[in-house]
Write a protein that holds these residues in place. Structure first.
Motif, mmCIF file in Angstrom:
data_model
loop_
_atom_site.group_PDB
_atom_site.id
_atom_site.type_symbol
_atom_site.label_atom_id
_atom_site.label_comp_id
_atom_site.label_asym_id
_atom_site.label_seq_id
_atom_site.Cartn_x
_atom_site.Cartn_y
_atom_site.Cartn_z
ATOM 1 N N THR A 143 0.839 -1.192 0.000
ATOM 2 C CA THR A 143 0.000 0.000 0.000
ATOM 3 C C THR A 143 0.880 1.251 0.000
ATOM 4 N N LEU A 144 0.588 2.152 -0.916
ATOM 5 C CA LEU A 144 1.321 3.413 -1.001
ATOM 6 C C LEU A 144 0.653 4.456 -0.112
ATOM 7 N N GLY A 145 1.469 5.294 0.515
ATOM 8 C CA GLY A 145 0.955 6.354 1.360
ATOM 9 C C GLY A 145 1.806 7.595 1.222
ATOM 10 N N GLY A 146 1.512 8.583 2.037
ATOM 11 C CA GLY A 146 2.249 9.834 1.937
ATOM 12 C C GLY A 146 1.837 10.592 0.691
ATOM 13 N N GLY A 178 7.329 13.776 -3.905
ATOM 14 C CA GLY A 178 7.308 13.976 -2.466
ATOM 15 C C GLY A 178 7.732 12.722 -1.747
ATOM 16 N N LYS A 179 7.394 12.642 -0.482
ATOM 17 C CA LYS A 179 7.758 11.472 0.319
ATOM 18 C C LYS A 179 6.628 10.441 0.240
ATOM 19 N N ALA A 180 6.932 9.292 -0.360
ATOM 20 C CA ALA A 180 5.964 8.199 -0.495
ATOM 21 C C ALA A 180 6.361 7.054 0.428
ATOM 22 N N THR A 181 5.383 6.433 1.036
ATOM 23 C CA THR A 181 5.650 5.303 1.932
ATOM 24 C C THR A 181 5.093 4.018 1.331
ATOM 25 N N SER A 186 -5.889 2.614 -9.723
ATOM 26 C CA SER A 186 -5.770 1.621 -8.666
ATOM 27 C C SER A 186 -6.344 2.180 -7.394
ATOM 28 N N GLY A 187 -6.858 1.296 -6.541
ATOM 29 C CA GLY A 187 -7.390 1.731 -5.256
ATOM 30 C C GLY A 187 -6.256 1.950 -4.284
ATOM 31 N N SER A 188 -6.603 2.575 -3.204
ATOM 32 C CA SER A 188 -5.593 2.840 -2.190
ATOM 33 C C SER A 188 -5.528 1.756 -1.142
ATOM 34 N N GLY A 189 -6.407 0.778 -1.232
ATOM 35 C CA GLY A 189 -6.419 -0.300 -0.241
ATOM 36 C C GLY A 189 -5.559 -1.447 -0.700
ATOM 37 N N SER A 190 -5.702 -2.559 0.000
ATOM 38 C CA SER A 190 -4.872 -3.714 -0.279
ATOM 39 C C SER A 190 -5.466 -4.623 -1.321
ATOM 40 N N GLY A 191 -6.641 -4.327 -1.795
ATOM 41 C CA GLY A 191 -7.294 -5.273 -2.686
ATOM 42 C C GLY A 191 -7.167 -4.930 -4.138
ATOM 43 N N SER A 192 -6.402 -3.913 -4.527
ATOM 44 C CA SER A 192 -6.302 -3.574 -5.934
ATOM 45 C C SER A 192 -4.876 -3.347 -6.308
ATOM 46 N N GLY A 193 -4.590 -3.488 -7.557
ATOM 47 C CA GLY A 193 -3.225 -3.342 -8.027
ATOM 48 C C GLY A 193 -3.004 -1.977 -8.597
#
Length: 460
Positions: free
Chosen positions: A306-309, A347-350, A397-404
């Motif tokens: 999952t990508l964040g930031g 920017g800063k991605a997690t 893509s979604g931001s959750g864990s169920g999509s690529g």
């Protein structure tokens, strides 16, 4: 030499007695049987009927043969798969007790020997035998207990059964004095079936706590609780290309036929490649126990990050199949998983671990075992990114864990869109496991379900 002298010599040598067998008493006891994890079936209840025979009398120092005969299995072979001749092998344990015995267990083992067993017909198990050395005078009682049924085809699977009530003794040996002290001891009869002779002693699986104790193999005790932060790339102008991540402790809940839960430490590492990053994801050793005996290349992991930031979406990584064959119940080390992250924002991605999928392939059929994160997984890696055309953000893509994202086509939390749908019920998992071109492929695990097939289906 007279017959009496010969008999005394044989007894002194500790050979099997030729005394008349004791009159066996048929005993019945409630039993809980747990099919192998790969079957996707729940534990079922049944009744086992057993006769145990042994010599009626013996002397201290003698070694006697004990025979376990399964009079009636708890249910018929389900209306799913015909079992071939000589594919069924039982192992079990008998509790040894009595005033002259103390306590102990005798391991029992039967041959892989059975007639063809059609669908929806009684389960036929061969007799099990063991040798017991008698070391103290008194009455020795023999009580049947836990047992395991191994089916070798179409794949090797075990159904493990344990008593749900205290069975009654089925046979008694009257042991006369002859010296010696202590209780009765097993003179052999050890199981050649990987220690599956006793489901009451599940320590024979070689450390089944591996799924809950994989943090010991993660390589550090110091990072166990400090998993919230990730490595930072810096300003991007220092020429740095390798960005190691931090261990993130993650707990997963898995659907059948996988394990109920997985605990592991996951590390996300990145290597800059132009405007993108080549990712390598490493898990701790012994992530899970193998759900069945599997050939090389049959088990393959994939993971969503999952990508964040600054960035949004998710990135898929995949691993290769297992290099060596896997034994049922033995710990599995997942190979490193790789993929590419193309930033969609500056920017800063997690990057944090998300859905883990274990693919099991047999006979041309792929079974996907999805495992979702319990709670929120810690961040493993932080990067200073520059947006790239077609990058993660805004790619659909979604931001959750169920999509690529970034080219991932997973629709169920795993990279790759051709996974079999297991669904939330064991019935769906069983269909995915069992039917390939009209032929049952993986029903070795469902051979001893101890409940009529239509009742299972009706309950669901």
């Amino acid at each position: 030499m007279g017959a009496t002298g010969v008999a005394l010599m044989l007894t002194g040598a500790g050979l099997l007695l030729a005394a008349p067998p004791a009159t066996a008493a048929e005993v019945s006891y409630k039993t809980e049987c747990i099919p192998p994890p790969i079957s996707g079936l729940p534990a079922v209840q049944g009744t086992t009927k057993v006769n145990v025979t042994a010599p009626a009398t013996a002397k201290v120092g003698d070694e006697v043969e004990v025979v376990w005969k399964t009079v009636e299995a708890a249910s018929k072979n389900p209306d799913v798969l015909n079992l071939d001749k000589d594919t069924v092998k039982p192992t079990g344990t008998i509790k040894v007790g009595g005033a002259g015995a103390g306590s102990g267990e005798l391991k029992m083992e039967g041959p892989r020997q059975n007639p063809p067993i059609p669908k929806n017909s009684p389960m036929v198990l061969p007799e099990m035998k063991g040798k017991l050395k008698l070391t103290k005078a008194g009455d020795v009682t023999l009580t049947p207990g836990a047992y395991t049924i191994n089916v070798s085809k179409p794949m090797s699977t075990d159904t493990k059964c344990t008593p749900k009530e205290e069975p009654k003794a089925s046979a008694t040996i009257k042991v006369t004095d002859g010296g010696g002290s202590g209780g009765t001891t097993s003179g052999g009869g050890t199981s050649s079936n990987g220690g599956t002779s006793s489901t009451g002693g599940t320590t024979t699986t070689g450390g089944t706590t591996s799924t809950g104790g994989t943090t010991t193999t993660g390589g550090s005790d110091s990072g166990g609780s400090d998993t919230g932060g990730g490595s930072t790339t810096g300003g991007g102008g220092d020429g740095k290309t390798d960005f190691p991540g931090k261990e993130a402790a993650v707990e997963y809940a898995c659907k059948s036929p996988g394990p109920a839960s997985i605990k592991t430490k996951i590390t996300v590492n990145a290597k800059k490649n132009g405007g993108s990053y080549d990712l390598t994801v490493v898990t701790a050793k012994g992530v899970m126990n193998s759900p069945a005996a599997l050939p090389a290349g049959a088990l393959k992991p994939s993971l969503q990050l999952t990508l964040g930031g600054a960035d949004k979406g998710s990135v898929g990584v995949t691993g290769t199949g297992n290099k060596d064959p896997l034994e049922q119940g033995k710990p599995v080390d997942l190979p490193d998983m790789t993929g590419t992250y193309k930033p969609g924002a500056s920017g800063k991605a997690t990057l944090a671990p998300s859905t883990l999928t274990i693919d099991v392939s047999l006979g041309g059929q792929k079974i996907g075992i999805p495992c979702t994160v319990k709670g929120t997984a810690p961040v493993s890696l932080e990067l200073d990114t520059a947006a790239q055309p077609g990058g993660a953000s805004g790619s659909g893509s979604g931001s959750g864990s169920g999509s690529g994202s970034g080219g991932s086509t997973s629709s169920s939390g795993a990279a790759g869109g051709d996974l079999a749908e297991t669904g939330s019920s064991a019935d769906g998992a069983l269909r995915a496991l069992a039917l390939v071109a009209g032929t049952v492929i993986l029903l070795g695990g469902a051979v001893f379900t101890f409940t009529p097939w239509r009742r299972l289906r009706g309950t669901r």
